[in-house]
Design a protein around this motif. Structure first.
Motif, mmCIF file in Angstrom:
data_model
loop_
_atom_site.group_PDB
_atom_site.id
_atom_site.type_symbol
_atom_site.label_atom_id
_atom_site.label_comp_id
_atom_site.label_asym_id
_atom_site.label_seq_id
_atom_site.Cartn_x
_atom_site.Cartn_y
_atom_site.Cartn_z
ATOM 1 N N HIS A 250 0.851 -1.201 0.000
ATOM 2 C CA HIS A 250 0.000 0.000 0.000
ATOM 3 C C HIS A 250 0.882 1.245 0.000
ATOM 4 N N TYR A 251 0.414 2.273 -0.705
ATOM 5 C CA TYR A 251 1.061 3.581 -0.695
ATOM 6 C C TYR A 251 0.046 4.593 -0.183
ATOM 7 N N PRO A 252 0.340 5.267 0.933
ATOM 8 C CA PRO A 252 -0.654 6.170 1.527
ATOM 9 C C PRO A 252 -0.882 7.412 0.676
ATOM 10 N N THR A 348 15.381 -4.012 0.316
ATOM 11 C CA THR A 348 14.028 -3.892 -0.226
ATOM 12 C C THR A 348 13.110 -3.187 0.753
ATOM 13 N N ALA A 349 13.219 -3.530 2.046
ATOM 14 C CA ALA A 349 12.390 -2.868 3.062
ATOM 15 C C ALA A 349 12.715 -1.386 3.159
ATOM 16 N N GLU A 350 13.989 -1.036 3.033
ATOM 17 C CA GLU A 350 14.384 0.370 3.093
ATOM 18 C C GLU A 350 13.845 1.147 1.897
ATOM 19 N N ASN A 351 13.880 0.528 0.713
ATOM 20 C CA ASN A 351 13.332 1.187 -0.474
ATOM 21 C C ASN A 351 11.825 1.395 -0.349
ATOM 22 N N LEU A 352 11.137 0.410 0.206
ATOM 23 C CA LEU A 352 9.695 0.578 0.428
ATOM 24 C C LEU A 352 9.425 1.743 1.388
ATOM 25 N N ARG A 353 10.169 1.793 2.479
ATOM 26 C CA ARG A 353 9.978 2.874 3.457
ATOM 27 C C ARG A 353 10.295 4.236 2.849
ATOM 28 N N LYS A 354 11.325 4.279 2.007
ATOM 29 C CA LYS A 354 11.734 5.542 1.396
ATOM 30 C C LYS A 354 10.637 6.115 0.499
#
Length: 451
Positions: A250-252, A348-354
Motif C-alpha cells: 500500500h502507498y498512503p 528492499t524494506a528500506e526502499n519501500l519505506r523511502k
C-alpha cells in the motif's frame, strides 16, 4: 474491468505479428547471430590433430568436459575456437555479483551508482572474463601439449600454447560481444540464447544415438521413458517458473499542492525459484571437477598416503549414488546462497519505506525486512526442492538405463525451458509496444480530424 495492457494482450494475434516490422528485424538479427555462433563451433584451433583429440575426448567425456561440450553445442569435442563458450563471462558475472554484496566499494557502486555504476560493474565483469578466459585457455593448451599425438608434428609447444590462448580467448570475447548485440538489437538475453542454441544443437545427435541403441538392442522402452520424463519435467518447470508469491503493498495518500496523490496498491512479486539455473550449474561443475582432474593424473604414481583418492573420486563420478547425494545437497546449498545474494530483504524494506510503501499489518523498516526474509526462506525451500527434483530425476533415469547424455539432463532442460519462456515474454512485450504505438497514432489522427 480489464486494464489497457490486458486488452492489448487479448488482441494479439498473427495479424498483429505481421505488422510488427521492427520485431521482424530483431528476430532475423537473432537468428543470423546464432547461425554465426554455430558456424564458429566447427572451426578448430590451429596446430591440433582433430582425430587424435577426438580419441582423447571420448576417453574423458564423462567429466566436466562432457558438460562443457553440452553447453558449447559440441565445440569442445571438436576443440573449436568457441570451446570455452561464454562460461568465463558467466563465471565473471557471478563473481562480480557476489563481490557486489560483500565488497564495500562495489556494493556502493551497485546501490548508489545508478546507470554509471552499473556500466562500471559491467566493465569489471568483462575484464574479469578476459582473465578467466586466458587462465582457462592456457590450462587447456598446456594440458593438450602434454598429451602425445594431439599437437601436429612440427608445431612448437610455445607457438601452440600462444595460438591456443589467443584463439580460445578471442572466441570467448567474440561471443561476449555477440551476446550483447543480441540483447540490444535482437530478442531475448544474448548470453542465455547462445547457451540455449548449444544445448538444442546437441539434442538431435543425442536422440539419434539413443535411436541407434534402441534399434541395436531391439528395446525402445528406455527412449520412451526418457521422452515421457522430459515432457513431465518441462510441464513442472513451466508451472513453477510462472508461480509467484505476491505481497500486497500500500502507498498512503499525500497532498501535493491542491491535489491528493497516492493511495494506490500494488503487488511485490516474489519468484519461487529466485536463484534460477545457477545452483545446478555450480553443483555440476564442483562435482565433476575432481573427476576431470583425476583423469589427467597417473594413479600409479600416487604416494601411499594418497592411495584413497582414486576410490573417492570414482564414487563421485557421474551416475553413482554418491554423486546424486552430493549433487542434491549442493543444489540446495547454492539455492539458498545465491538467493541471499540477489535479494536483500533489508535493502528492499528500506526502499519501500523511502517511497512510503508498506505491507498491511507489518511495520515499515526492520519488521518488514524480517517478514520478507521469512517469506523468501519459505519460498526458497520450495524452489530448492523443485530444482533438486527436476535435476536429480533425469539422473536417476539415466542411471537406470545406463546412459550418459548431458543434453537430456535436468540442467539442460531447465536452461532450455527458462530461456524459451523469457524469449517469448520479450516477443510479447515487443508486440504490446507495437500495438500501443499504433493506438497512439490512431488517437492522434482522430484528434486532428476532430479539430
Amino acid at each position: 474491468m480489464a486494464s489497457a495492457a490486458e486488452q492489448l494482450a487479448a488482441n494479439m494475434n498473427f495479424a498483429s505479428f505481421q505488422k510488427a516490422s521492427e520485431l521482424h528485424k530483431r528476430i532475423w538479427f537473432t537468428i543470423i547471430a546464432l547461425i554465426v555462433y554455430r558456424l564458429g563451433s566447427y572451426v578448430p584451433i590451429p596446430g591440433i590433430d582433430v582425430n587424435a583429440f577426438a580419441r582423447l575426448f571420448n576417453n574423458n567425456s564423462e567429466g566436466i568436459l562432457g558438460m562443457f561440450n553440452m553447453f558449447s553445442g559440441g565445440a569442445v569435442e571438436r576443440m573449436a575456437i568457441f570451446s570455452l563458450n561464454v562460461m568465463p563471462y558467466i563465471s565473471a558475472s557471478i563473481i562480480v555479483q557476489l563481490m557486489g554484496s560483500v565488497y564495500p566499494p562495489w556494493e556502493k557502486l551497485k546501490k548508489e551508482g545508478g546507470e554509471a555504476g552499473r556500466k562500471t560493474l559491467n566493465q569489471y565483469t568483462r575484464y574479469l572474463a578476459v582473465v578467466l578466459a586466458v587462465v582457462q585457455s592456457a590450462s587447456i593448451a598446456m594440458g593438450l601439449a602434454a598429451q602425445p599425438g594431439v599437437v601436429v608434428q612440427g608445431v612448437g609447444t610455445v607457438f601452440f600454447v600462444a595460438s591456443t590462448v589467443v584463439a580460445l580467448t578471442g572466441g570467448t570475447l567474440f561471443l561476449m560481444w555477440l551476446g550483447e548485440q543480441i540483447t540490444s538489437r535482437g530478442v531475448g538475453n544474448g548470453v542465455s540464447l547462445i547457451i540455449f542454441a548449444g544445448i538444442v544443437a546437441r539434442l538431435p545427435i543425442v536422440l539419434g544415438q539413443m535411436l541407434v541403441q534402441g534399434q541395436t538392442s531391439g528395446n525402445y522402452t528406455p527412449l520412451f521413458l526418457i521422452v515421457i520424463g522430459c515432457v513431465a519435467a518441462i510441464l513442472a518447470i513451466v508451472f513453477m517458473e510462472r508461480s509467484q508469491r505476491r505481497l500486497l503493498v500500500h502507498y498512503p495518500k499525500r497532498q501535493q499542492g491542491n491535489r491528493m496523490i497516492g493511495g494506490e496498491s500494488s503487488f511485490m512479486p516474489l519468484k519461487i525459484n529466485t536463484a534460477g539455473v545457477i545452483p545446478p550449474i555450480f553443483a555440476s561443475s564442483l562435482l565433476l571437477l575432481p573427476t576431470t582432474a583425476m583423469q589427467f593424473v597417473q594413479t600409479t604414481n600416487l604416494p601411499a598416503w594418497a592411495s584413497w583418492l582414486p576410490g573417492v573420486v570414482g564414487a563421485l563420478q557421474h551416475g553413482h549414488p554418491a554423486f546424486l547425494i552430493f549433487y542434491a545437497l549442493l543444489i540446495i546449498f547454492f539455492s539458498f546462497f545465491y538467493t541471499s545474494v540477489v535479494f536483500n530483504p533489508e535493502e528492499t524494506a528500506e526502499n519501500l519505506r523511502k517511497y512510503g510503501g508498506f505491507l498491511p499489518g507489518i511495520r515499515p523498516g526492520k519488521r518488514t525486512a524480517e517478514y520478507l526474509d521469512y517469506v523468501l526462506t519459505r519460498l526458497t525451500v520450495i524452489g530448492a526442492a523443485y530444482i533438486t527434483a527436476v535435476c536429480v530425476a533425469p539422473e536417476l533415469a539415466m542411471m537406470a538405463i545406463k546412459s550418459n547424455q548431458f543434453a537430456l539432463g535436468g540442467t539442460s532442460i531447465l536452461i532450455v525451458v527458462t530461456v524459451t519462456m523469457d524469449t517469448v515474454a520479450q516477443i510479447q512485450s515487443h508486440l504490446l509496444a507495437h500495438q500501443y504505438e499504433g493506438l497512439i497514432k490512431k488517437s492522434k489522427l482522430r484528434g486532428g480530424r476532430n479539430r
